[in-house]
Design an enzyme around this catalytic site. Structure first.
Site, mmCIF file in Angstrom:
data_model
loop_
_atom_site.group_PDB
_atom_site.id
_atom_site.type_symbol
_atom_site.label_atom_id
_atom_site.label_comp_id
_atom_site.label_asym_id
_atom_site.label_seq_id
_atom_site.Cartn_x
_atom_site.Cartn_y
_atom_site.Cartn_z
ATOM 1 N N THR A 117 0.817 -1.217 0.000
ATOM 2 C CA THR A 117 0.000 0.000 0.000
ATOM 3 C C THR A 117 0.847 1.262 0.000
ATOM 4 O O THR A 117 1.941 1.287 0.573
ATOM 5 C CB THR A 117 -0.903 0.016 1.245
ATOM 6 O OG1 THR A 117 -1.521 1.308 1.346
ATOM 7 C CG2 THR A 117 -0.125 -0.207 2.531
ATOM 8 N N TYR A 141 -2.028 0.443 9.972
ATOM 9 C CA TYR A 141 -2.268 -0.262 8.713
ATOM 10 C C TYR A 141 -1.013 -0.224 7.828
ATOM 11 O O TYR A 141 -0.534 -1.253 7.348
ATOM 12 C CB TYR A 141 -3.458 0.380 7.985
ATOM 13 C CG TYR A 141 -3.590 -0.074 6.565
ATOM 14 C CD1 TYR A 141 -3.927 -1.382 6.263
ATOM 15 C CD2 TYR A 141 -3.358 0.807 5.505
ATOM 16 C CE1 TYR A 141 -4.028 -1.808 4.953
ATOM 17 C CE2 TYR A 141 -3.471 0.395 4.193
ATOM 18 C CZ TYR A 141 -3.806 -0.914 3.921
ATOM 19 O OH TYR A 141 -3.897 -1.336 2.618
HETATM 20 C C1 UD1 Z 1 -6.995 4.017 0.878
HETATM 21 C C2 UD1 Z 1 -7.106 2.543 1.152
HETATM 22 C C3 UD1 Z 1 -5.852 2.036 1.747
HETATM 23 C C4 UD1 Z 1 -4.680 2.435 0.868
HETATM 24 C C5 UD1 Z 1 -4.633 3.953 0.686
HETATM 25 C C6 UD1 Z 1 -3.514 4.349 -0.235
HETATM 26 C C7 UD1 Z 1 -9.398 1.966 1.602
HETATM 27 C C8 UD1 Z 1 -10.437 1.630 2.628
HETATM 28 N N1 UD1 Z 1 -8.197 2.263 2.041
HETATM 29 O O1 UD1 Z 1 -6.950 4.697 2.107
HETATM 30 O O2 UD1 Z 1 -5.934 0.631 1.833
HETATM 31 O O3 UD1 Z 1 -3.504 2.033 1.461
HETATM 32 O O4 UD1 Z 1 -5.857 4.337 0.109
HETATM 33 O O5 UD1 Z 1 -3.461 5.750 -0.413
HETATM 34 O O6 UD1 Z 1 -9.612 1.968 0.427
HETATM 35 N N2 UD1 Z 1 -12.762 10.751 2.899
HETATM 36 C C9 UD1 Z 1 -13.709 11.696 3.210
HETATM 37 N N3 UD1 Z 1 -14.979 11.260 3.476
HETATM 38 C C10 UD1 Z 1 -15.336 9.937 3.452
HETATM 39 C C11 UD1 Z 1 -14.345 8.985 3.117
HETATM 40 C C12 UD1 Z 1 -13.066 9.440 2.851
HETATM 41 O O7 UD1 Z 1 -13.439 12.889 3.267
HETATM 42 O O8 UD1 Z 1 -16.510 9.612 3.725
HETATM 43 C C13 UD1 Z 1 -11.397 11.219 2.594
HETATM 44 C C14 UD1 Z 1 -10.355 10.637 3.541
HETATM 45 O O9 UD1 Z 1 -10.190 11.425 4.682
HETATM 46 C C15 UD1 Z 1 -9.130 10.632 2.626
HETATM 47 C C16 UD1 Z 1 -9.700 10.397 1.229
HETATM 48 O O10 UD1 Z 1 -11.076 10.738 1.308
HETATM 49 O O11 UD1 Z 1 -8.515 11.868 2.645
HETATM 50 C C17 UD1 Z 1 -9.602 8.945 0.796
HETATM 51 O O12 UD1 Z 1 -10.080 8.130 1.864
HETATM 52 P P1 UD1 Z 1 -10.371 6.561 1.690
HETATM 53 O O13 UD1 Z 1 -11.168 6.334 0.456
HETATM 54 O O14 UD1 Z 1 -10.923 6.078 2.982
HETATM 55 O O15 UD1 Z 1 -8.935 5.964 1.417
HETATM 56 P P2 UD1 Z 1 -7.546 6.141 2.229
HETATM 57 O O16 UD1 Z 1 -7.756 6.377 3.664
HETATM 58 O O17 UD1 Z 1 -6.723 7.139 1.449
#
Ligand code: UD1
Length: 328
Positions: A117, A141
């Site tokens: 990752t 993680y």
């Molecule tokens: C994801 C992966 C992780 C990987 C990483 C690499 C998942 C669950 N995790 O993590 O395995 O190692 O990418 O970069 O796919 N966000 C919001 N609102 C929401 C959901 C997310 O604002 O409801 C924001 C988060 O704070 C983050 C971004 O969107 O800044 C992406 O979040 P998310 O899709 O959860 O992925 P990562 O945490 O980046």
């Protein structure tokens, strides 16, 4: 001879299984079905229910199918969950991988493709990150996956086993033929949550943090289509079969989008101006993480075919609508 895909009934694993099956490869999936679904697998692919941390079970499947290669996807993947429950991540991602690799070596497995990752890099705001950058994960993680990379490096030096670890950036989208997609209930992925909100399945989307040192204050990520990620695994396997050396590679497109930009694209693609609330930062989130992807393109000859955020969102949206009819 067969390829064992751990976590093959899960989101990314099932796309790898489809890619392998489409190419006529012999595949066996092991999955404890904690988050995976048997229906995500093509009918001609064998599924054995069990855990990668169960050495006896893993050995029995390796022997039954004459497994010589493993693609290891089974893992916990939610960054904030790892902050709250680190031992779950070290147990599931690190300790169970140790058992899997020990069993693989004992049974003569020759090649491993490992789901690593971008979270191993930690807080690397700014330019795209290359594999040369020293890892500095900021979440349990990321650390749990980095330790697994280290194990593979040591194992490959000591034994007749070669590996490719692919450091995934943010995986999204769904199979263009509609056979699989992100199906986890209560998933936390931004694009999935956003399309669910557009479909009225959630009342609103929370945007975690708008005070990051980025162009609009929200976090920046490199979103990659799951089908391009699966093809990178197929290319990695082909490379090792040609006698390629063990290696760690980024797997992303090299272009970052902010959370606010993603929300705009989802609104445009779905035509729904859904509600998004600006809320405080979520623990464990790096401000910006974008891949330098020269290495995977040069070494594996990887050619992504879906490098387009609108296409990714359309695929995720189509899959979410399919799931809604499936579950109704
Ligand atoms: C994801 C992966 C992780 C990987 C990483 C690499 C998942 C669950 N995790 O993590 O395995 O190692 O990418 O970069 O796919 N966000 C919001 N609102 C929401 C959901 C997310 O604002 O409801 C924001 C988060 O704070 C983050 C971004 O969107 O800044 C992406 O979040 P998310 O899709 O959860 O992925 P990562 O945490 O980046």
């Amino acid at each position: 001879m067969a390829i064992m895909v751990t976590g093959g009934a899960g989101y990314i694993g099932s796309h790898m299984v489809l890619a392998l099956a489409d190419r006529g490869e012999k595949v066996v999936v092991i999955d404890n079905l904690s988050t995976g679904f048997p229906w995500a697998l093509p009918p001609n692919v064998a599924l054995r229910g069990g855990d990668v941390g169960d050495a006896g079970f893993v050995q029995s499947v390796i022997e039954e199918f004459d497994v010589t290669e493993i693609a290891h996807f089974a893992a916990k993947i939610v960054v904030p969950e790892s902050v709250v429950n680190p031992m779950l991540y070290y147990g599931n991602n690190t300790a169970k991988s140790r058992i899997l690799f020990e069993t693989a070596v004992r049974c003569g497995v020759k090649r491993v493709i490992f789901s690593s990752t971008a979270a191993v890099y930690g807080d690397v705001s700014g330019a795209p990150v290359s594999e040369d950058l020293a890892p500095n994960p900021v979440s349990p993680y990321g650390r749990s996956k980095l330790m697994t990379e280290w194990m593979l490096e040591d194992v490959s030096r000591a034994h007749d086993l070669k590996f490719i670890a692919l450091r995934y950036f943010n995986v999204a989208g769904a199979d263009p033929q509609g056979r699989s997609g992100q199906s986890t209930p209560n998933a936390t992925h931004l694009i999935k949550v956003a399309v669910q909100t557009a479909l009225g399945q959630r009342s609103h989307l929370d945007i975690f943090g708008t005070d990051y040192p980025t162009r609009d204050g929200s976090c920046i990520r490199d979103y990659i289509h799951v089908t391009d990620l699966a093809s990178a695994h197929v290319d990695a396997l082909a490379y090792l079969r040609r006698g390629g050396d063990s290696m760690i590679m980024n797997c992303g497109y090299g272009q970052g989008f902010s959370v606010l930009e993603v929300v705009d694209v989802v609104r445009k693609v779905t035509g729904v101006n859904f509600k998004a609330n600006l809320v405080p930062r979520r623990p464990g989130d790096p401000a910006s993480i974008v891949a330098k992807s020269d290495k995977i393109r040069a070494v594996l000859g990887w050619k992504p075919e879906h490098d387009n955020l609108e296409e990714i969102v359309k695929a995720a949206h189509g899959w979410e609508r399919h799931l809604a009819t499936r579950n109704s």
